[in-house]
Write a protein that holds these residues in place. Structure first.
Motif, mmCIF file in Angstrom:
data_model
loop_
_atom_site.group_PDB
_atom_site.id
_atom_site.type_symbol
_atom_site.label_atom_id
_atom_site.label_comp_id
_atom_site.label_asym_id
_atom_site.label_seq_id
_atom_site.Cartn_x
_atom_site.Cartn_y
_atom_site.Cartn_z
ATOM 1 N N ARG A 253 -2.190 -10.675 -50.239
ATOM 2 C CA ARG A 253 -2.423 -9.237 -50.196
ATOM 3 C C ARG A 253 -2.200 -8.627 -51.570
ATOM 4 O O ARG A 253 -1.658 -9.257 -52.474
ATOM 5 C CB ARG A 253 -1.546 -8.578 -49.134
ATOM 6 C CG ARG A 253 -0.059 -8.820 -49.278
ATOM 7 C CD ARG A 253 0.682 -8.245 -48.079
ATOM 8 N NE ARG A 253 2.092 -8.615 -48.054
ATOM 9 C CZ ARG A 253 3.061 -7.941 -48.640
ATOM 10 N NH1 ARG A 253 2.777 -6.843 -49.318
ATOM 11 N NH2 ARG A 253 4.316 -8.356 -48.566
ATOM 12 N N GLU B 251 -10.901 -12.095 -46.152
ATOM 13 C CA GLU B 251 -11.008 -11.096 -45.086
ATOM 14 C C GLU B 251 -11.969 -11.564 -43.985
ATOM 15 O O GLU B 251 -13.001 -10.938 -43.726
ATOM 16 C CB GLU B 251 -11.449 -9.753 -45.663
ATOM 17 C CG GLU B 251 -10.442 -9.165 -46.643
ATOM 18 C CD GLU B 251 -10.761 -7.724 -46.991
ATOM 19 O OE1 GLU B 251 -10.698 -6.881 -46.080
ATOM 20 O OE2 GLU B 251 -11.079 -7.467 -48.159
ATOM 21 N N SER C 18 -13.145 -8.951 -41.075
ATOM 22 C CA SER C 18 -13.351 -7.545 -41.441
ATOM 23 C C SER C 18 -14.501 -6.889 -40.698
ATOM 24 O O SER C 18 -14.527 -5.663 -40.539
ATOM 25 C CB SER C 18 -13.582 -7.428 -42.954
ATOM 26 O OG SER C 18 -14.727 -8.168 -43.337
ATOM 27 N N GLU D 178 -8.726 -15.132 -34.673
ATOM 28 C CA GLU D 178 -7.377 -15.393 -35.176
ATOM 29 C C GLU D 178 -6.733 -16.571 -34.451
ATOM 30 O O GLU D 178 -6.063 -17.410 -35.072
ATOM 31 C CB GLU D 178 -6.502 -14.150 -35.005
ATOM 32 C CG GLU D 178 -6.774 -13.030 -35.968
ATOM 33 C CD GLU D 178 -5.912 -11.813 -35.701
ATOM 34 O OE1 GLU D 178 -6.019 -10.842 -36.453
ATOM 35 O OE2 GLU D 178 -5.116 -11.827 -34.728
ATOM 36 N N TRP E 100 -5.390 -16.822 -46.725
ATOM 37 C CA TRP E 100 -6.125 -15.793 -45.996
ATOM 38 C C TRP E 100 -5.895 -14.424 -46.627
ATOM 39 O O TRP E 100 -4.795 -13.885 -46.570
ATOM 40 C CB TRP E 100 -5.623 -15.827 -44.560
ATOM 41 C CG TRP E 100 -6.205 -14.940 -43.542
ATOM 42 C CD1 TRP E 100 -6.706 -13.684 -43.681
ATOM 43 C CD2 TRP E 100 -6.307 -15.244 -42.136
ATOM 44 N NE1 TRP E 100 -7.116 -13.190 -42.484
ATOM 45 C CE2 TRP E 100 -6.886 -14.124 -41.521
ATOM 46 C CE3 TRP E 100 -5.937 -16.337 -41.361
ATOM 47 C CZ2 TRP E 100 -7.119 -14.075 -40.140
ATOM 48 C CZ3 TRP E 100 -6.179 -16.295 -39.998
ATOM 49 C CH2 TRP E 100 -6.757 -15.189 -39.397
ATOM 50 N N THR F 84 -5.980 -10.578 -46.520
ATOM 51 C CA THR F 84 -6.016 -9.539 -45.507
ATOM 52 C C THR F 84 -5.472 -8.244 -46.085
ATOM 53 O O THR F 84 -4.556 -8.256 -46.923
ATOM 54 C CB THR F 84 -5.229 -9.928 -44.246
ATOM 55 O OG1 THR F 84 -5.330 -8.873 -43.277
ATOM 56 C CG2 THR F 84 -3.764 -10.192 -44.551
ATOM 57 N N ASP G 252 -4.680 -5.934 -43.694
ATOM 58 C CA ASP G 252 -4.146 -5.409 -42.447
ATOM 59 C C ASP G 252 -2.727 -5.931 -42.229
ATOM 60 O O ASP G 252 -2.532 -7.104 -41.905
ATOM 61 C CB ASP G 252 -5.054 -5.854 -41.294
ATOM 62 C CG ASP G 252 -4.614 -5.315 -39.944
ATOM 63 O OD1 ASP G 252 -3.520 -4.708 -39.860
ATOM 64 O OD2 ASP G 252 -5.357 -5.509 -38.962
ATOM 65 N N GLN H 152 -2.215 -7.682 -38.914
ATOM 66 C CA GLN H 152 -2.792 -9.024 -38.864
ATOM 67 C C GLN H 152 -1.894 -10.013 -39.602
ATOM 68 O O GLN H 152 -1.675 -11.136 -39.130
ATOM 69 C CB GLN H 152 -4.184 -9.033 -39.478
ATOM 70 C CG GLN H 152 -4.855 -10.398 -39.417
ATOM 71 C CD GLN H 152 -6.290 -10.354 -39.913
ATOM 72 O OE1 GLN H 152 -6.536 -10.196 -41.097
ATOM 73 N NE2 GLN H 152 -7.233 -10.500 -38.993
ATOM 74 N N GLU H 153 -1.384 -9.601 -40.738
ATOM 75 C CA GLU H 153 -0.478 -10.478 -41.481
ATOM 76 C C GLU H 153 0.715 -10.880 -40.624
ATOM 77 O O GLU H 153 1.113 -12.057 -40.602
ATOM 78 C CB GLU H 153 -0.008 -9.777 -42.755
ATOM 79 C CG GLU H 153 0.881 -10.634 -43.637
ATOM 80 C CD GLU H 153 1.329 -9.891 -44.883
ATOM 81 O OE1 GLU H 153 2.071 -10.508 -45.683
ATOM 82 O OE2 GLU H 153 0.965 -8.716 -45.063
#
Length: 227
Positions: free
Chosen positions: A38, A166, A169, A180, A190, A192, A194, A197-198
């Protein structure tokens, strides 16, 4: 499966240093790893994945899979084992079914899979993708359909590590959760944006874009994933 990054450094032509001495240790001894990446836009997240896949050059550092470098595998073999999936798959000629047949014939795939490839149509059907989509031209697929086709193709090839930009998305929440569930039982790095989501999928995280960042180690920043 052990994936190691040591001292990875990347500078843009304008002199911007995206990451400096980035390090990562991940292995699946205790189960599949999902390393979330991220950071703000422009921090180098996509560039990092492309460097790991040997799609763009980096300035310094080493990357290894099970103690072997990309050069030791050979670049085509490396890219089949450390497989990059873009956020927006390119629109190709022909159909996804034709493309799947083509990549199945690549030497790196035949050597690695030896008859153990998954059926990408069956994989994507678990994510509510109509099998008929595989026989439509790429240009006629929606963004969500393209994303599911690309992910199913990637999973079907049995890579050691998936590099995901992503990957959900363009998906609705229900389909996102289905995807997922399949991805978090595989080794992934990955991207992300979000945080929720993480929390759901990641076993470790790395953050790009920190002022004066040097080494980043997923083991130090990681925490147990919410399964």
């Amino acid at each position: 499966m052990r994936f190691e990054v040591d001292g990875l450094t990347k500078t843009l032509p304008d002199g911007t240093r995206l990451f400096d001495g980035l390090s990562l240790r991940a292995d699946d001894t205790a189960g599949p790893f999902v390393v979330a990446v991220r950071g703000p836009s422009g921090a180098g997240k996509t560039t990092l994945l492309k460097c790991l896949a040997e799609l763009v050059p980096f300035d310094a550092g080493t990357v290894r899979l099970n103690s072997k470098t990309p050069a030791q595998f050979g670049i085509p073999e490396w890219r089949s084992r450390v497989l990059y999936v873009p956020q927006r798959p390119p629109v190709l000629g022909g159909t996804p079914a034709e493309f799947a047949a083509t990549i199945a014939g690549f030497r790196s795939q035949r050597t690695k899979l030896a008859g153990s490839a998954l059926d990408p149509v069956a994989v994507a059907e678990r994510w509510n993708l109509d099998p008929a989509a595989w026989d439509r031209p790429w240009s006629q697929l929606s963004g969500g359909e393209l994303q599911r086709v690309a992910l199913a193709l990637a999973i079907s090839r049995g890579p050691g590590v998936l590099l995901l930009d992503e990957p959900t998305s363009a998906l609705d929440p229900e389909t996102c959760r289905l995807v997922e569930a399949d991805l978090r039982v595989r080794n992934c790095i990955w991207i992300t944006h979000d945080p929720a989501q993480e929390l759901r999928v990641a076993t470790a995280s790395i953050v790009l874009g920190r002022p004066c960042s040097t080494g980043v180690d997923a083991e130090e920043l990681g925490r147990p994933a919410a399964r």
